[in-house]
Every structure is written in structure tokens, then in C-alpha cells.
Design an enzyme around this catalytic site. Structure first.
Site, mmCIF file in Angstrom:
data_model
loop_
_atom_site.group_PDB
_atom_site.id
_atom_site.type_symbol
_atom_site.label_atom_id
_atom_site.label_comp_id
_atom_site.label_asym_id
_atom_site.label_seq_id
_atom_site.Cartn_x
_atom_site.Cartn_y
_atom_site.Cartn_z
ATOM 1 N N PHE A 24 0.848 -1.200 0.000
ATOM 2 C CA PHE A 24 0.000 0.000 0.000
ATOM 3 C C PHE A 24 0.883 1.249 0.000
ATOM 4 O O PHE A 24 0.521 2.281 0.532
ATOM 5 C CB PHE A 24 -0.890 0.014 1.262
ATOM 6 C CG PHE A 24 -1.910 -1.079 1.330
ATOM 7 C CD1 PHE A 24 -2.311 -1.757 0.186
ATOM 8 C CD2 PHE A 24 -2.502 -1.425 2.536
ATOM 9 C CE1 PHE A 24 -3.265 -2.763 0.247
ATOM 10 C CE2 PHE A 24 -3.459 -2.432 2.606
ATOM 11 C CZ PHE A 24 -3.834 -3.108 1.456
ATOM 12 N N CYS A 66 3.796 2.061 -2.747
ATOM 13 C CA CYS A 66 4.530 2.647 -3.874
ATOM 14 C C CYS A 66 3.840 3.909 -4.365
ATOM 15 O O CYS A 66 2.661 3.879 -4.698
ATOM 16 C CB CYS A 66 4.672 1.631 -5.008
ATOM 17 S SG CYS A 66 5.945 0.422 -4.633
ATOM 18 N N CYS A 102 41.455 20.787 19.380
ATOM 19 C CA CYS A 102 40.984 21.786 18.409
ATOM 20 C C CYS A 102 41.998 21.967 17.286
ATOM 21 O O CYS A 102 43.184 22.140 17.542
ATOM 22 C CB CYS A 102 40.752 23.120 19.118
ATOM 23 S SG CYS A 102 40.294 24.462 18.005
#
Lengths: 449, 427
Positions: free
Chosen positions: B135, B137, B345
Site C-alpha cells: 500500500f 509505492c 581543536c
């Protein structure tokens, strides 16, 4: 018996040895590499570039398929972006400051990407620049190397007419005469200059040497401004016994011979070659000797690796090419027979209280050709040169390249402006001086009106 | 070693990794290869009534993202384009060869009781383990009143499910379309109709790209395109939410869910399963790399289960569902601040510019005239954006700074509909 001769290798081998050492990236490789760019803010690579090319911006444009935009980003900041992509020691400039060093130890290949983007321009031939309306000013540029031509191009963009004088038969300066052939393959220096000149309003007059058939007072009289970018015509001497022997050459002359040779097999090279010096010119001379077929090439430098002005990548390249790199050694004297050099005597060196001293230990190497690459020097211009204030053997200028003479600017290797003796520094000098010249001319004209 | 055996809505499979109904499950050749590679189950590509469907040439479009060639995939292929009898014969043969594997047959016929009755008896006859009602496509078949056209009408979903349960003893999975506003409505309809399970999501209606030279959507069929069904890694977040919404819906208690949508690795599968999926279905990843990817899916899931002390799938299926709640029950007292590890960092500045331009101006760019990125805690709202843009793992981390108390929106003074007294948490 000295052994210097041309044609040590066949044409096919020579062609391979002198072909492009770093061909442009394939499109898919360029995209993979571009994807590695983190698009840093206020990027360290851009800060590290003397011409401040916005590297993350042009790489993003490569990623989005906007090659025209990428090329424009590069060439607007540096009209010699194509040459710089080939010859810049990126490992100590943009790529040296790439944050990826800290992330995974492999910087983004900025130079290769810059080449990828700029090659697009030279292949497509698309114009990227327009001239502003004619200003009515006429500027003389002396020296058609990167500094002079970058200055000329910026001036032309600003609407001025420019005449560029150069002593050599061809424009290009060290890009044409002083860089290893495999870095500027396929006559790239001239292609780049043709594109640069296509903006118009720039006339190049070759065979014009300042102090010989071109004089500063006359230029000041005939032009609204003068830019001197004459480089350093001289070469430093070793001041050692035997320097006058045949077979002892300046490395820059040797490189120029290779660059201008129509047949590489016609360039004579020694069987045993010793190059003295620690800069990029020394590496270019050493590797090219080897690739021309010299059996044994030794690069002698009087201090350590970290003191060399050749970048670590350049030195690694020399070693990969089989160059025997001898550090902490200097030439004591050159010996020869029948006026021809055949032996070099070297002495070990050491630092002692910040002074470089000989250790007293000497040894000799057999040599057929000695190439001196210990730096260029100011070549006196005669009366023209005496008009200019000098500092440390170079033309003294302020930050904008303005000399002690009104209306005369200077830049590139002949001046004191730059931090590096590199193409990219020369371009930065030329462009900055052009903007200073432009501002000065327009301010003067407003004042007169 | 963890037991990957999957018990799902009356279906048993050696593992929860199933191939979704799609091109990879179109015929015996592919399905045999899939089972050989180790897939625990296969949902056979959707069967319909004869005369069989016909497909066009040029069927897929793909989204590329950050060097990934199929971040999302869009297709306009219809249901099987082979005769029904051929498919049925192959299904029978394959099931005989692989009795221990789950074999589920996807079906799509018009909303007509007789048609369903007819095809169901044929499928049952093959020995297949279950049926899945397509139910979902969104392209092509929906123009003919099937697929998503049914899934978008809860009454039809319930009606057809009821027929199927009436005419067949086989377990019935109802495959839901995401092209609706609230997937729970569709799931409730299936549940009311007697579905044994739901599977979701089917593909999302999409135009994957436009060719700027052709001036046509991709994939292009002779210069024209149509909307297709979008799937692959890009749709996983949408699928996870829909699975979770059904898993925590009080109106569909204990309804088994087969999770579909961008499952590419064992980790994706585990995420679907902790949100309530009892099995997962895979398509795009297999289409990108081949059936061999199931090897790491099984191995990775088992290793993860071992590391967590989960012996069976049931030990972790649905474990995260209680932690999916409504926004209004989130703890408004919870407060976290970003912290940048200065040693980790790399100075790219991405956190600064993201925060400066688009968030709360809570990250510096300089300290003592040097490039330096540091969080200004009083400005930080704990949004996590900097952590997500940071290219270094564990460089930016979030740290809790509140007093550990709980307070939610239901009693917040700014809530016009606030309740007089705080109720206990939904969790």
C-alpha cells in the site's frame, strides 16, 4: 679529463624526465580532494598566502562545479595563480597551515586544486577580467617577471595604459628563465602571459635594459609613474680559488639554458655535477642535471636542513631523484687542468657561537661541472641605480613599494618589500604597488583639477 | 555468541536482515543469491494480476552528497513485469530450496475483493511464509488506484487487510506509505483490519534532481520525468520517526513492525530495532554494494549484542521506545554547555562562524590577538550545533550544569494551557 657533453640520454627518456611532474588532477580526483576541505572560517591557508587567495571559497566552487568562479576567485587575488599552483612551496605556505595537519596529518592538496581550477581558464580561454574606462595615465613597468606583469595587469584593470620593458628576448622573468622545466611544462609560462596580456592596454617591449638602453630620468619624464621589477640580475660569488675555471657556471644560467633549449639533448651536462647552495634554484639545478643524464649529482650546503630555503618537500624531491645531499660542508677551492675544473675540495662546517666555521677537515670530489646557486645579487645599474636609495643591496621601499624617488615604485626580488623570494611574493608586491600607483595618480589628478 | 534468530508475526528467520520487496528480489536467480549470501528473509518483488506491468527504460535517480554517490535513491520502477505464473513457480521452487529462510510475497491488486481472493490462494499454494500488502509505492501504480493510493485512505487499508485475513491463513504484513500526514492513522487502520504486522516506510514521493540542460526531472525517460519513490540513507531519519510513532501508539499495542528506510549497516538496524522494529528490510544498500553487505550486518549486530549482554533480539527490541516522548515532557531544567578541548581543536573556526552567524554568539575567535576558539558559557544555550559542525570527534563535548531537577512545559509559566500542578513524567 673533464667530461661535459650534451645528449647523455635519448630524446624519449629526456622527454619523460622533463614532462610535467604534477599533471592536473582528474575531475573525480579533484572532487574527492575538494571534499576534504573543511571550509575553515578566516582560513589559515588564506592567511598564509602572500596574495591571500580565498582558498576555501575557490575549493567550494570546484565542489559545486563552478570552475569559472573558482578560477576567478584565484586569479583575481593572484593573476599568476597558475604558475603559483605549479611552483609555490605550498608545504610551507597554504598547505603548511592547513588545519588537516592536526586532524589527519594530510593537508588538502591546495596547489593541485588551484592548478585544476586555473587550467580550466587556459583551456577555455574565457576572459575573466575587464578594464575600467581609460584613465588617461601611462605607466612604465621595468621587468616582465611576475612582479612587473602582475603590476601591469592590475594597472590595466584599473584603466591605465602600461608599457612593460624587459631586457630579455621573452617576457616572464624567472617563470620563463629560472624555474625547472618539469614544473612549467608545455610552455605554460608563455600561455599564462598571453592570457594576462589579453586584457589589453599592456605593451611589452623586450630587449630594453635599464641602465643600458633605458634610463630612469627619461622614464620619469615620459610616464606618469614607473614600477621597477628588475629582479636581481647578478649572482653571488663563492670567492674561492678556481671559481674562474671552465665548467663552473651559475645555476640560473644553466636553468635558463634548459628552459630555452629547443632540444634537451643539446644541453651539455657534466658526468659529475656539484651544486652549491640550499635554495629552490639549487634543487632545480641539481635535479635537472640528474635528469639530463649526469651520473652523480651532489648538492652541497654549508648548514643544516632546517636552514635551507628550499622547502622540506623540495629537498625530499631532490633525494628521490638520487641527488646526494651533503650538509654542513662548503667549497674550499676548485682545482682543474688546462683551465677546466676537475676537483672540488670541501670542508666540513660547524656552528660555533652562532658563527659558521670550517672544521678544518677537508675532502675532495671529482667534478666536471660546478653550479653555483648561493643566491642572486643586485647588479649595479650605473648612474640610474645611483638615483635610488638602497638597503642591504636592494631598492629601499615603503610597504606599498614606493621608492625614495617620487613617482617610482619597486617590487619583487629587486626590492625590500617581501618576506619571501618567491613568485607569489613578487605577485603580491606587484599588485599592491599597482593599487598604490592607481591611488596616487588619481589623487594627483584630483588635486590638479 | 548472540542468537540472531528472528521471530516475527508468526514468521521465523535465522536473522532479522531481510531484503525488501524491490528490484533485488524480482526473481529466483537474485533471491537464491541473496540467501546464499546469508539474508534471513526476502520479500519477493510485488506481484500483480496478469497482464503483468511493463517498465520503462531509465528507472533510477540518485542524490550525491559529500562524495557519497547514493545518499538517496529514487526509482520509477513498477511492480513485477513478469507473468504471475512464472513468479509463483519460482517462489515455490525457492522456498523448497531454502526452507529455513523467511519468504514473504508482496502483493498489489486492485481494491476488489475477488482479485485479492484469487491471488491469495495462488500465493498460499507456493508455500510462502507470509504476504505483504503493498500500500506504499507512490509512483505509477498509484495512478491506477493501487499502491500509495490505497495506503493514503485508512478505510481502504482496513478493508483490504480484512479481506486478506479472511481469505488467507498466512501472516499479513501491511506496508505503509510515508506520503501521509500521520502514519499512526494508517497503522491503526491496518491493525483494525487484522494485520499481523506493519512494515514501513515505503518510498517517499520525490523528484530527485533536475537536469538543467534537458530541463527535465531525473531519471529522464526520453526528455520527460515523473515523481518517483525516494529511499536510501537519506530517508532513514524519517523512517525512524514513523517506526517510533507507531511503536509508542497506545492504539496499536504490540503490533509488530518491520523497519524499512535507509538501513545500510547493523547499527542502522539496531536503531530501528530499539525503536520497536522486530526485523528490518534492506534495499538501497544492497543495490549499491551487492548482497555481501549482510555479512557485516550479522557479524556487527552479534558482536554489539555480545558487548551489551543481549542474548536474543527480544532483549533489545523496543528498548528505546519508553524514551521517545512528547516535547512537552522534556526536562526544561536540563542545561548543558559546550566545551572545546583546546588540545584537540584544529582551529578551523567552523564552530565560531556557525554560532556567530546562526546561533547565539557564544564562541570566541580570538584570545590575546591569536586565533582561539572558546565557549562563552553565559551565551551558550546548549544547542549542540558547534559539536555537530566540528570535524574532530570529541573535540566539542556538552557538559551538564543544571541542578538535576525536573520541570516540563505542562507546568511552565509561559504555557497558556499549563496544568495547575506538575504531573509525573511520561517516562
Amino acid at each position: 679529463m673533464s667530461d661535459i657533453k650534451p645528449g647523455r640520454l635519448d630524446d624519449i627518456t629526456l622527454a619523460a624526465h622533463f614532462s610535467d611532474i604534477a599533471p592536473t588532477l582528474a575531475p573525480s580526483a579533484a572532487l574527492v580532494e575538494a571534499d576534504r576541505c573543511l571550509y575553515c572560517y578566516d582560513a589559515p591557508c588564506t592567511q598564509a598566502c602572500p596574495t591571500h587567495i580565498d582558498v576555501p571559497a575557490f575549493i567550494l566552487k570546484i565542489k559545486t562545479g563552478n570552475l569559472k568562479g573558482a578560477a576567478s576567485e584565484i586569479l583575481s587575488a593572484n593573476i599568476f595563480g597558475g604558475a603559483c599552483a605549479r611552483v609555490c612551496p605550498t608545504d610551507i605556505l597554504c598547505e603548511g597551515s592547513c588545519v588537516r595537519h592536526k586532524l589527519d596529518d594530510q593537508p588538502v592538496q591546495i596547489g593541485a586544486l588551484q592548478r585544476y581550477a586555473t587550467d580550466w581558464v587556459y583551456e577555455s580561454g574565457q576572459p575573466l577580467f575587464e578594464r575600467k574606462p581609460d584613465s588617461g595615465f601611462l605607466v612604465a613597468v621595468v621587468g616582465a617577471g611576475p612582479a612587473g606583469l602582475a603590476c601591469a595587469h592590475t594597472l590595466a584593470r584599473e584603466g591605465h595604459k602600461v608599457v612593460v620593458f624587459d631586457a630579455h628576448p621573452k617576457a616572464g622573468g624567472l617563470n620563463e628563465y629560472g624555474i625547472a622545466a618539469y614544473k612549467m611544462a608545455d610552455d605554460f609560462a608563455q600561455k599564462e602571459i598571453d592570457y594576462l596580456l589579453s586584457i589589453g592596454n599592456i605593451t611589452v617591449r623586450t630587449g630594453m635594459r635599464l641602465g643600458a638602453n633605458l634610463h630612469l630620468p627619461q622614464l620619469q619624464q615620459d610616464f606618469d609613474a614607473v614600477y621597477l621589477a628588475i629582479g636581481l640580475g647578478g649572482v653571488k660569488t663563492l670567492n674561492t680559488e678556481g671559481e674562474q675555471l671552465a665548467g663552473v657556471l651559475n645555476a640560473v644560467d644553466f636553468i635558463a639554458t634548459i628552459r630555452q633549449a629547443s632540444q634537451l639533448a643539446s644541453v651539455p651536462v657534466g658526468r659529475n655535477v656539484v651544486v652549491i647552495g640550499g635554495g629552490n634554484t639549487a634543487v632545480d639545478a641539481a635535479v635537472q642535471s640528474k635528469r639530463l643524464g649526469a651520473e652523480h649529482v651532489t648538492l652541497v650546503y654549508r648548514r643544516g636542513e632546517e636552514d635551507m630555503s628550499a622547502s622540506p618537500e623540495e629537498l625530499a624531491f631532490a633525494r628521490q631523484n638520487g641527488i646526494d645531499v651533503r650538509l654542513w660542508a662548503r667549497p674550499n677551492r676548485l682545482l682543474g687542468e688546462h683551465g677546466q675544473v676537475n676537483t672540488i675540495e670541501l670542508e666540513g662546517t660547524v656552528y660555533c657561537d652562532d658563527r659558521l666555521l670550517g672544521t678544518g677537515t677537508t675532502y675532495t670530489l671529482p667534478v666536471d661541472m660546478v653550479l653555483k646557486a648561493i643566491g642572486q645579487a643586485w647588479l649595479p645599474l650605473g648612474p640610474d641605480g645611483e638615483l635610488l636609495e638602497m638597503t642591504d643591496g636592494k631598492i629601499a621601499t615603503d610597504d606599498n613599494g614606493h621608492t625614495s624617488l617620487p613617482g617610482v615604485w619597486a617590487g619583487g626580488d629587486c626590492s625590500t618589500t617581501g618576506q619571501f623570494d618567491l613568485t607569489v611574493q613578487a605577485v603580491a608586491d606587484g599588485q599592491r604597488a599597482a593599487l598604490s600607483i592607481d591611488q596616487t595618480l588619481r589623487a594627483n589628478s584630483r588635486a590638479a583639477a | 555468541m548472540a542468537d540472531l534468530t528472528c521471530h516475527f508475526a508468526g514468521i521465523t528467520a535465522p536473522n532479522p536482515f531481510w531484503l525488501a520487496s524491490a528490484p533485488p528480489t524480482d526473481k529466483a536467480y537474485n533471491v537464491n543469491r541473496a540467501y546464499e549470501a546469508g539474508w534471513g528473509g526476502v520479500v519477493w518483488k510485488t506481484l500483480g494480476l496478469d497482464p503483468h506491468a511493463v517498465n520503462v527504460s531509465s528507472r533510477y535517480g540518485a542524490t550525491r552528497w559529500g562524495g557519497q554517490r547514493i545518499a538517496g535513491l529514487n526509482n520509477i520502477e513498477l511492480i513485477t513485469d513478469r507473468p504471475l505464473a512464472v513468479n509463483l513457480a519460482e517462489i515455490r521452487e525457492v522456498k523448497k530450496l531454502w526452507p529455513d529462510r523467511a519468504l514473504i510475497v508482496s502483493l498489489m491488486v486492485p481494491c476488489n475483493e475477488q482479485d485479492w481472493k484469487t491471488i491469495l490462494s495462488m500465493v498460499e499454494d507456493t508455500g510462502a511464509d507470509a504476504v505483504e500488502l503493498n500500500f506504499g509505492c507512490p509512483h505509477g501504480m498509484s495512478e491506477r488506484g493501487m499502491g500509495a493510493a490505497v495506503g493514503q485512505v485508512p478505510e481502504y487499508v482496513e478493508m483490504v487487510t480484512r479481506w486478506v485475513k479472511h481469505y488467507s491463513r498466512l501472516p499479513c504484513l501491511v506496508k505503509l506509505t510515508p506520503n501521509i500526514t500521520d502514519v499512526r492513522i494508517s497503522a491503526r487502520a491496518a491493525y483494525k483490519g487484522g494485520a499481523d504486522a506493519v512494515s514501513l516506510i515505503n518510498t517517499i514521493n520525490s523528484i530527485v534532481a533536475v537536469d538543467l540542460d534537458l530541463m527535465a526531472p531525473l531519471p529522464s525517460v526520453d526528455g520527460k520525468g515523473t515523481h518517483g519513490g525516494y529511499c536510501g540513507p537519506a530517508v532513514k531519519p524519517i523512517a525512524l520517526n514513523m517506526v517510533a510513532e507507531i511503536a509508542r501508539d497506545q492504539e496499536t499495542p504490540n503490533l509488530p513492525i518491520s523497519g524499512i528506510g535507509g538501513v545500510s549497516t547493523w547499527r542502522d538496524a539496531a536503531e530501528f530495532m530499539v525503536l520497536g522494529a522486530g526485523s528490518v528490510q534492506v534495499c538501497t544498500a544492497a543495490m549499491h554494494y551487492g548482497f555481501r553487505i549482510v555479512e557485516d550486518m550479522k557479524d556487527g549486530l552479534a558482536n554489539w549484542m555480545d558487548s551489551q549482554g543481549y542474548g536474543r533480539l527480544d532483549d533489545f527490541i523496543g528498548r528505546a521506545v519508553p524514551n521517545v516522548t512528547d516535547w512537552k515532557y522534556l526536562n526544561m531544567n536540563y542545561d548543558i554547555k559546550a566545551h572545546i578541548d583546546q588540545d584537540a581543536c584544529i582551529q578551523c573556526g567552523l564552530c565560531h562562524i556557525a554560532c556567530e552567524d546562526t546561533s547565539h554568539q557564544a564562541i570566541t575567535r580570538e584570545k590575546d590577538s591569536k586565533r582561539h576558539f572558546e565557549v562563552i558559557e553565559e551565551n551558550c544555550v546548549g544547542c549542540n550545533l558547534c559539536m555537530h559542525v566540528c570535524p574532530v570527534d570529541q573535540c566539542i563535548t556538552m557538559h551538564r550544569v543544571d541542578d538535576g531537577l525536573y520541570a516540563n512545559w505542562t507546568t511552565h509559566p509561559n504555557n497558556p494551557a499549563r496544568e495547575p500542578e506538575q504531573k509525573p513524567s511520561a517516562a
